[in-house]
Write a protein that holds these residues in place. Structure first.
Motif, PDB file in Angstrom:
ATOM      1  N   GLY A  77       0.801  -1.211   0.000  1.00 37.65           N
ATOM      2  CA  GLY A  77       0.000   0.000   0.000  1.00 37.65           C
ATOM      3  C   GLY A  77       0.834   1.262   0.000  1.00 37.65           C
ATOM      4  N   TYR A  78       2.036   1.214   0.518  1.00 37.39           N
ATOM      5  CA  TYR A  78       2.880   2.402   0.572  1.00 37.39           C
ATOM      6  C   TYR A  78       3.312   2.818  -0.828  1.00 37.39           C
ATOM      7  N   ARG A  79       3.764   1.810  -1.621  1.00 43.15           N
ATOM      8  CA  ARG A  79       4.211   2.116  -2.986  1.00 43.15           C
ATOM      9  C   ARG A  79       3.065   2.022  -3.984  1.00 43.15           C
ATOM     10  N   GLY A  80       1.993   1.323  -3.626  1.00 41.71           N
ATOM     11  CA  GLY A  80       0.859   1.176  -4.523  1.00 41.71           C
ATOM     12  C   GLY A  80       1.125   0.182  -5.637  1.00 41.71           C
ATOM     13  N   VAL A  81       1.849  -0.902  -5.357  1.00 41.66           N
ATOM     14  CA  VAL A  81       2.162  -1.915  -6.371  1.00 41.66           C
ATOM     15  C   VAL A  81       2.043  -3.298  -5.754  1.00 41.66           C
ATOM     16  N   TRP A  82       1.917  -4.289  -6.605  1.00 41.77           N
ATOM     17  CA  TRP A  82       1.984  -5.681  -6.168  1.00 41.77           C
ATOM     18  C   TRP A  82       3.460  -6.094  -6.143  1.00 41.77           C
ATOM     19  N   VAL A  83       3.896  -6.729  -5.079  1.00 45.80           N
ATOM     20  CA  VAL A  83       5.285  -7.184  -4.962  1.00 45.80           C
ATOM     21  C   VAL A  83       5.280  -8.673  -4.673  1.00 45.80           C
ATOM     22  N   ARG A  84       6.360  -9.319  -5.084  1.00 44.49           N
ATOM     23  CA  ARG A  84       6.558 -10.749  -4.774  1.00 44.49           C
ATOM     24  C   ARG A  84       7.782 -10.856  -3.873  1.00 44.49           C
TER      25      ARG A  84
END
Length: 102
Positions: free
Chosen positions: A88-95
């Motif tokens: 939520g901080y960067r607004g991206v999906w991460v793996r």
């Protein structure tokens, strides 16, 4: 002790070679042969004194063939990519990277 004897023998040969003898016309008195033999002898003694001792590997040791407890191998672990998660901080999906052990 051995080196001291060799050095003493070399010094004795060197001193004996400096003793003067009366010279005879045309007669060398075996001086060439004595010089060659003396040089070889002194060279062998100095070479033996200067050489280092040889060290060899120790003989093989006896090994008793008794059953020995062996610990189980450690678990095999490796890093892999995990399930996608929302950042939520960067607004991206991460793996994220996760460690998996067998």
């Amino acid at each position: 002790m051995r080196k001291a004897l060799i050095v003493a023998a070399a010094a004795a040969i060197a001193v004996a070679g400096t003793v003067s003898q009366p010279a005879h016309a045309g007669d060398r008195g075996g001086a060439i042969a004595a010089g060659v033999l003396g040089g070889l002898a002194v060279g062998a003694m100095v070479g033996a004194a200067a050489s280092q001792p040889r060290y060899y590997a120790p003989p093989p040791a006896y090994v008793a063939e008794e059953p020995v407890y062996a610990a189980p191998p450690p678990p095999r672990c490796y890093w892999t990519r995990g399930e996608p998660a929302w950042d939520g901080y960067r607004g991206v999906w991460v793996r994220p990277r996760v460690q998996v052990c067998d």
